[in-house]
Design an enzyme around this catalytic site. Sequence first.
Site, PDB file in Angstrom:
ATOM      1  N   VAL A 171       5.897   6.770  22.419  1.00  0.00           N
ATOM      2  CA  VAL A 171       4.830   7.412  22.884  1.00  0.00           C
ATOM      3  C   VAL A 171       4.414   7.006  23.781  1.00  0.00           C
ATOM      4  O   VAL A 171       4.118   6.212  24.286  1.00  0.00           O
ATOM      5  CB  VAL A 171       4.064   7.651  21.583  1.00  0.00           C
ATOM      6  N   HIS A 201       5.333   8.649   9.711  1.00  0.00           N
ATOM      7  CA  HIS A 201       6.132   7.704   9.926  1.00  0.00           C
ATOM      8  C   HIS A 201       7.237   8.993   9.556  1.00  0.00           C
ATOM      9  O   HIS A 201       8.157   8.796   9.627  1.00  0.00           O
ATOM     10  CB  HIS A 201       6.389   6.573   8.524  1.00  0.00           C
ATOM     11  N   HIS A 242      -0.880   7.328   7.693  1.00  0.00           N
ATOM     12  CA  HIS A 242      -0.729   6.488   7.802  1.00  0.00           C
ATOM     13  C   HIS A 242       0.976   6.951   6.890  1.00  0.00           C
ATOM     14  O   HIS A 242       2.459   6.955   8.496  1.00  0.00           O
ATOM     15  CB  HIS A 242      -0.453   4.824   7.481  1.00  0.00           C
ATOM     16  N   GLU A 243       1.479   7.159   6.405  1.00  0.00           N
ATOM     17  CA  GLU A 243       2.958   6.765   5.806  1.00  0.00           C
ATOM     18  C   GLU A 243       3.089   8.385   6.052  1.00  0.00           C
ATOM     19  O   GLU A 243       4.500   9.200   6.359  1.00  0.00           O
ATOM     20  CB  GLU A 243       2.828   7.152   3.971  1.00  0.00           C
ATOM     21  N   ALA A 275       1.438  -6.463  20.856  1.00  0.00           N
ATOM     22  CA  ALA A 275       2.004  -7.642  20.672  1.00  0.00           C
ATOM     23  C   ALA A 275       2.380  -7.908  19.438  1.00  0.00           C
ATOM     24  O   ALA A 275       3.711  -7.958  18.887  1.00  0.00           O
ATOM     25  CB  ALA A 275       1.558  -8.937  20.939  1.00  0.00           C
ATOM     26  N   ASP A 321       6.586   2.348  20.866  1.00  0.00           N
ATOM     27  CA  ASP A 321       7.031   3.348  19.566  1.00  0.00           C
ATOM     28  C   ASP A 321       7.404   4.621  20.255  1.00  0.00           C
ATOM     29  O   ASP A 321       7.047   5.749  19.250  1.00  0.00           O
ATOM     30  CB  ASP A 321       5.047   3.514  19.181  1.00  0.00           C
ATOM     31  N   LEU A 351       0.876  -0.983  -0.047  1.00  0.00           N
ATOM     32  CA  LEU A 351      -0.267   0.202   0.053  1.00  0.00           C
ATOM     33  C   LEU A 351       1.025   1.025   0.048  1.00  0.00           C
ATOM     34  O   LEU A 351       0.544   2.759  -0.306  1.00  0.00           O
ATOM     35  CB  LEU A 351      -1.734  -0.136   0.976  1.00  0.00           C
ATOM     36  N   GLY A 352       1.868   1.432   0.759  1.00  0.00           N
ATOM     37  CA  GLY A 352       3.180   2.262   0.305  1.00  0.00           C
ATOM     38  C   GLY A 352       3.739   2.232   1.344  1.00  0.00           C
ATOM     39  O   GLY A 352       4.092   1.456   2.224  1.00  0.00           O
ATOM     40  N   HIS A 409       5.392   2.389  14.268  1.00  0.00           N
ATOM     41  CA  HIS A 409       4.015   1.308  14.147  1.00  0.00           C
ATOM     42  C   HIS A 409       3.326   1.609  15.648  1.00  0.00           C
ATOM     43  O   HIS A 409       4.745   2.005  16.709  1.00  0.00           O
ATOM     44  CB  HIS A 409       4.524   0.492  13.490  1.00  0.00           C
TER      45      HIS A 409
END
Length: 837
Positions: free
Chosen positions: A266, A247, A243-244, A273, A264, A202-203, A253
């Site tokens: 944060v 990043h 989403h991308e 998991a 992540d 998807l990307g 993620h």
Amino acid sequence: MTFTKTIKSTLFSFGLGIGILASSISFAQDSHNHKDGRTCTTDHNLERLLSINPDAKDNMDKVESFTQNYIQNLSNQRTEATVYTIPVVVHVLYNTSAQNVSQAQIQSQIDVLNEDFRRTNSDYTLTPSEFAGSVADTEIEFVLATTDPNGNATTGVTRTSTSKSSFSTNDEMKFTAQGGKDAWDTQKYLNIWVCNMSGGILGYAQFPGSGAANTDGVVILTTGFGSTGNVSAPFNEGRTATHEVGHWLNLRHIWGDGNCSADDYVSDTPIAAASNGGCPSYPSKSCSNNGGFSSDMFMNYMDYTNDACMYMFTTGQKNRMRAVLDAGGFRSDLVTGTDDGGGTTDPPASSYCATKGNSVSDEWIAGVKVGSLNKTSGANGGYADFTSSSVSLAKGSSNTVTLTPGFAGSSYNEYWKIWIDFNNDNDFDDAGELVYDAGSATSAVRTGTIAIPSSVATGSTRMRVSMKYNGAQTSCETFSYGEVEDYTVNITGSSTPSCGVPSGLSSSSVTSSTFTVSWSSVSGAASYDVQVRTGSGSWTTLNATSTSLNLTGASASTQYEYQVRANCSGASSAYSSSAFVTTTSVPVLSYCSTKGNSVSDEFIQKVQVGSINNNSGANGGYADFTNLSTTFTKGSAYTITITPTWTGSTYSEAYDVWVDYNQDGDFDDSGEKVYTRAKTTSSSVSGSFTIPSSAANGSTRMRVTMKYNANATPCETFSYGEVEDYTVIIGSASSINPAPMAYHNDRPQEARVDGTKDGDVAFVAFPNPASQILNVRLGYFGTNSEVVIYSVTGAQVVRTTLTSQETAINVSKLPKGMYILSINNGREVETMKFIKE
């Protein structure tokens, strides 16, 4: 399709309240499977970049350290947040018409980004109460760029037809030479490539600091881009780009690309998991030790759920993203300035010393070429700030530089110097910062080398190019005659594996108008660039996918200089040393005589073919119109129309047309009679013929006869009627004339490649250079296209509408020099350069 991924995740450790980065990279595997699930390969791209760029980890560690300091400072003070606006350029790559996504689809994606990042998306209210207090307005917005890197108005969209049916994750879509589209300045624009991707991807995105500047940006699958048009469920609401871009702004993620022991980075997102796919039901908990939360945050944009089931960023994610945009952050240049349609504030004034030439009435800097930078300009008042134009140069690399002077009249001797502020202290006084010194003055084009030391720091800095009349200069000097230009240089990590310089240059099949150049192959080369010029003129750059190139359109008895460089994956070599070839003289051909003895009753009134439209009248039985010409392309069909005139009664006339295809001075060879019509009283006759592939390239003669009551032979003298001779120019593909056509697939403006037909191009313009007439022949661009000619300073000098497939534009009154021809068919705009001589 089944989604199975092995992920390498960079793990950081922090101590003493500041970002102290671990010296090692550890890896974790996620075996979570999804059927028909989201496939983001940003983590795989990071793995690849870490393997080829030894500086990537250090760069990312610095970004992370800055991020943690930024977040800590936020907790110690209250600040009024600024809305950051990021200018975006969307590069559409299409192999089919369906992949050439509409402007509406592109705008829908920009709208989704703004809704998701500003928390104006209506579905954020679906957030479970457990996480509702964390939903953040990131105060980041996106806008399609309104100004391109050259300062021209733009829609913020480029469109490139590619022969590649799909791309993978090796960044090929980011390079024109590899079937994609070169990035715009990645310090000024968020580059988004939209293309068909293989493997169900998807990307993917490039994390801050992880890779080279010319690959920085985001890649999105065509059918996963935007929320309208050519999109496919369940990824049809534009959340792949959300989403991308997350990043790209330094978000990991949601599950930390690991298991329950990964994070992540944060604080307000639960440990998970693995990724979640589809649309889970709340609560759905995958780790017992997930920080006291009762569920995974599967509705977060950084998970793998369907578009309709992700709808939030958290405050912690907001702070990470804003850190890279804050002053001193890795992407801060994107939002400091308004030149390209985005930004928040004007950039701070430069503290570099002033320098200029007081007069550019006689000479100026006309061209600077190094790496991907190829800047041409006119006189700019003695100094030009071109820091919006940038070039990426790798540490330890050696880079060819070409410096071209411009003269208003007589040529003068000029001295060239180039400085780079390697230590970013706003001066050029330090050892090694003078990177090019011509050593003497000359009026010729200068070619030299710029070496980037391996010891310098990566990042952006300033390059100063100075040209002074007849004497050496300093970096801060104001001198009488000449010019100075400043640029931005992005110093990147160590260069990718070298691409060898071609050798063994040779020429063959030399005629008065054509020749073939060849060279030895270079290991790993995907293509080659060939630059050609006469004397000290400007280079014309052509592209070849083999180790030879046939060139047409040359001038007779003229010496041409040529150089070749190799294009490997992610790198290009320097140009080779020059080689030379001299074309032969034009053979003098003597064609047989022919005429009609009387035109008192009938004669040829008009001949129309290609760009020839000659309304002539009676000419004594024979007329030499070889001063009139048109261009024929091998394999293409052309229609000729002949119109007679009778002074009284109407008589039967027969017509014949010959073309001397093999240029041997006669019309006796097979196939050279291209049209014949038995006697007729029609008011005009027409017929079509196709130029054979066996025809010789270059100028040759076309003979048109009209004879009373019978067909003529090409060398006949007959009683009644007339004969007219014309010149036709036959070519196949390649021409050494600069930029004879504009391509539909956004290739660099270069010569036509063998086998291309008019339908594959937007338009053809010839001759180039032009002295009186510039002929424009439309390809897939239709009639009623608007044409505008601009000077190199951007002034509009000609404007007209093309109402036929081929139009002659009078450029005789334009001053000599370079111009930009722009044609707009209402859907897209194509441009090319041409020379007025």
